[in-house]
Design an enzyme around this catalytic site. Structure first.
Site, mmCIF file in Angstrom:
data_model
loop_
_atom_site.group_PDB
_atom_site.id
_atom_site.type_symbol
_atom_site.label_atom_id
_atom_site.label_comp_id
_atom_site.label_asym_id
_atom_site.label_seq_id
_atom_site.Cartn_x
_atom_site.Cartn_y
_atom_site.Cartn_z
ATOM 1 N N ASP A 30 5.032 12.363 -14.587
ATOM 2 C CA ASP A 30 4.188 12.174 -13.615
ATOM 3 C C ASP A 30 2.794 12.690 -14.078
ATOM 4 O O ASP A 30 2.633 13.948 -14.190
ATOM 5 C CB ASP A 30 4.459 12.617 -12.161
ATOM 6 N N ILE A 31 1.802 11.965 -14.063
ATOM 7 C CA ILE A 31 0.322 12.232 -14.557
ATOM 8 C C ILE A 31 -0.308 13.445 -13.909
ATOM 9 O O ILE A 31 -0.931 14.564 -14.178
ATOM 10 C CB ILE A 31 -0.596 11.088 -14.617
ATOM 11 N N ASN A 86 8.544 7.679 -1.626
ATOM 12 C CA ASN A 86 7.734 7.145 -0.607
ATOM 13 C C ASN A 86 7.858 5.533 -0.550
ATOM 14 O O ASN A 86 7.536 4.943 -1.651
ATOM 15 C CB ASN A 86 6.191 7.686 -0.912
ATOM 16 N N GLN A 93 2.908 6.241 -0.246
ATOM 17 C CA GLN A 93 3.231 5.291 -1.552
ATOM 18 C C GLN A 93 1.999 4.834 -2.086
ATOM 19 O O GLN A 93 1.172 4.520 -1.352
ATOM 20 C CB GLN A 93 4.435 4.269 -1.462
ATOM 21 N N HIS A 99 9.678 4.267 -7.415
ATOM 22 C CA HIS A 99 9.812 5.393 -8.198
ATOM 23 C C HIS A 99 10.329 6.625 -7.623
ATOM 24 O O HIS A 99 10.096 6.712 -6.386
ATOM 25 C CB HIS A 99 8.549 5.931 -8.972
ATOM 26 N N HIS A 101 10.628 10.655 -7.391
ATOM 27 C CA HIS A 101 9.965 11.701 -7.929
ATOM 28 C C HIS A 101 10.945 12.934 -7.916
ATOM 29 O O HIS A 101 11.771 13.190 -6.945
ATOM 30 C CB HIS A 101 9.110 12.506 -6.926
HETATM 31 P P1 5GP Z 1 3.436 7.833 -4.774
HETATM 32 O O1 5GP Z 1 2.222 8.457 -4.174
HETATM 33 O O2 5GP Z 1 3.356 6.213 -4.996
HETATM 34 O O3 5GP Z 1 4.730 8.098 -4.428
HETATM 35 O O4 5GP Z 1 3.588 8.503 -6.295
HETATM 36 C C1 5GP Z 1 2.976 7.794 -7.571
HETATM 37 C C2 5GP Z 1 2.815 8.864 -8.798
HETATM 38 O O5 5GP Z 1 2.446 8.094 -9.658
HETATM 39 C C3 5GP Z 1 1.452 9.797 -8.551
HETATM 40 O O6 5GP Z 1 2.283 11.186 -8.406
HETATM 41 C C4 5GP Z 1 0.871 9.814 -9.752
HETATM 42 O O7 5GP Z 1 0.217 10.971 -10.153
HETATM 43 C C5 5GP Z 1 1.679 8.931 -10.565
HETATM 44 N N1 5GP Z 1 0.718 8.176 -11.567
HETATM 45 C C6 5GP Z 1 -0.338 7.117 -10.931
HETATM 46 N N2 5GP Z 1 -0.756 6.626 -12.109
HETATM 47 C C7 5GP Z 1 0.172 7.139 -13.154
HETATM 48 C C8 5GP Z 1 -0.174 6.977 -14.694
HETATM 49 O O8 5GP Z 1 -0.977 5.948 -15.052
HETATM 50 N N3 5GP Z 1 0.836 7.497 -15.408
HETATM 51 C C9 5GP Z 1 1.601 8.371 -14.837
HETATM 52 N N4 5GP Z 1 2.456 9.008 -15.770
HETATM 53 N N5 5GP Z 1 1.599 8.720 -13.646
HETATM 54 C C10 5GP Z 1 0.919 7.988 -12.977
#
Ligand code: 5GP
Ligand code: ZN
Length: 139
Positions: A30-31, A86, A93, A99, A101
């Site tokens: 995760d970035i 999420n 989300q 995805h 985590h």
């Molecule tokens: P969510 O908030 O949808 O549960 O999590 C999305 C996750 O994707 C976040 O933790 C965010 O840091 C990660 N993310 C978003 N864009 C990118 C990307 O371009 N590359 C990577 N490696 N992670 C990403």
């Protein structure tokens, strides 16, 4: 899906730090690294969230989950690990490709925190049974 960043990562159109890949799933860093070692595991088949996931996609993904968790555990020896998924903007989300985590936990200040309230006193066994039946009836 053409405008999905995670589909682009799977296809190699966007860069990522890959941890694992097979014909069905892809795992990468995760970035945002909420805690160090934070990995995302995604299905290669685009599905927006848990509601859209078919059984085969779900089993392909969750089959690999223990292996990813154990690799992070072996690499970091964390005190614990939270697995988070999420679904929907209201549930935080932000990327609409399912995805999971993996968040290794190190201490109280490691960057991850979740707080929720328990409401044991508000729910009698009868009320819990009523809720269970409501959900069962919708299966
Ligand atoms: P969510 O908030 O949808 O549960 O999590 C999305 C996750 O994707 C976040 O933790 C965010 O840091 C990660 N993310 C978003 N864009 C990118 C990307 O371009 N590359 C990577 N490696 N992670 C990403
Ligand atoms: Zn996608």
């Amino acid at each position: 899906m053409s405008d999905c960043i995670f589909c682009k990562i799977i296809d190699g159109e966007l860069p990522s730090a890959k941890v694992y890949e097979d014909e069905n799933v892809y795992a990468f860093m995760d970035i945002g690294q909420v805690t160090e070692g934070h990995v995302l595991l995604i299905p290669k088949k685009h599905c927006e969230n848990i509601y859209e996931m078919d059984e085969e996609t779900a089993s392909n993904l969750f089959r690999v989950a223990p292996q990813i968790a154990n690799a992070i555990k072996k690499a970091y020896d964390p005190k614990g690990m939270n697995l988070v998924n999420n679904n929907g903007s209201f549930a935080d989300q932000s990327v609409f490709h399912f995805h999971l985590h993996f968040l290794p936990r190190f201490d109280e200040t490691d960057g991850f925190n979740v707080s929720w309230e328990q409401h044991n006193d508000d729910y009698t066994p009868e009320k819990l049974q009523e809720i269970a039946e409501k959900i069962s009836a919708a299966l």
